[in-house]
Design a protein around this motif. Structure first.
Motif, mmCIF file in Angstrom:
data_model
loop_
_atom_site.group_PDB
_atom_site.id
_atom_site.type_symbol
_atom_site.label_atom_id
_atom_site.label_comp_id
_atom_site.label_asym_id
_atom_site.label_seq_id
_atom_site.Cartn_x
_atom_site.Cartn_y
_atom_site.Cartn_z
ATOM 1 N N VAL A 43 0.907 -1.252 0.170
ATOM 2 C CA VAL A 43 -0.259 0.003 -0.146
ATOM 3 C C VAL A 43 0.887 1.561 0.015
ATOM 4 N N GLU A 44 2.353 1.157 0.750
ATOM 5 C CA GLU A 44 2.714 2.542 1.097
ATOM 6 C C GLU A 44 3.937 2.451 -0.621
ATOM 7 N N THR A 45 3.332 1.390 -0.825
ATOM 8 C CA THR A 45 4.472 1.806 -2.318
ATOM 9 C C THR A 45 3.722 2.262 -3.123
ATOM 10 N N ASP A 73 7.214 11.154 4.126
ATOM 11 C CA ASP A 73 6.692 10.144 4.939
ATOM 12 C C ASP A 73 6.287 8.618 4.493
ATOM 13 N N GLU A 74 6.340 9.018 3.491
ATOM 14 C CA GLU A 74 5.846 7.348 2.709
ATOM 15 C C GLU A 74 6.540 6.599 2.423
ATOM 16 N N ALA A 75 7.739 7.112 2.190
ATOM 17 C CA ALA A 75 9.508 6.281 2.276
ATOM 18 C C ALA A 75 10.060 5.995 3.650
ATOM 19 N N ARG A 76 9.567 6.741 4.751
ATOM 20 C CA ARG A 76 9.908 6.405 6.095
ATOM 21 C C ARG A 76 9.451 4.946 6.083
ATOM 22 N N HIS A 77 8.105 5.484 5.772
ATOM 23 C CA HIS A 77 6.723 4.171 5.856
ATOM 24 C C HIS A 77 7.225 2.646 5.457
ATOM 25 N N VAL A 78 7.916 2.798 4.020
ATOM 26 C CA VAL A 78 8.352 1.853 2.809
ATOM 27 C C VAL A 78 9.804 0.866 3.960
HETATM 28 FE FE LIG Z 1 2.384 6.212 5.188
#
Ligand SMILES: [Fe+2]
Length: 95
Positions: A43-45, A73-78
């Motif tokens: 999902v995050e990617t 932010d999303e890159a941190r989650h991935v």
């Molecule tokens: Fe996220």
């Protein structure tokens, strides 16, 4: 993002059925590795890819600038999934 969409006069009230189904499937599992795989690596990617594509098109300058923060932010989650999932998988059965 909510504030941005509200200023535009369009705040989505519901998610489309397919997206809702994917998120429900990821969130309803009791397995942490499966949650990490689904959320952080799928999902995050997908979100990261969409944000990057929209930003690069620069259809709307404010949105393009805003998405730069979302991408970070999303890159941190991935990254969380990339760091945590391999060690979790080593402890899982082959199946
Ligand atoms: Fe996220």
């Amino acid at each position: 993002m909510y504030d941005y969409l509200r200023e535009l006069g369009h705040v989505p009230t519901q998610m489309d059925r397919a997206s809702r189904g994917v998120l429900d499937g990821v969130l309803e599992t009791n397995s942490l590795p499966r949650q990490l795989l689904g959320m952080q690596l799928m999902v995050e990617t997908t979100a990261l890819t969409i944000f990057q594509a929209v930003r690069e098109k620069r259809i709307e300058p404010v949105l393009a600038d805003l998405l730069r923060y979302y991408e970070k932010d999303e890159a941190r989650h991935v990254g969380l999934g990339v760091q945590m999932l391999p060690s979790m998988m080593k402890r899982m059965s082959r199946r």
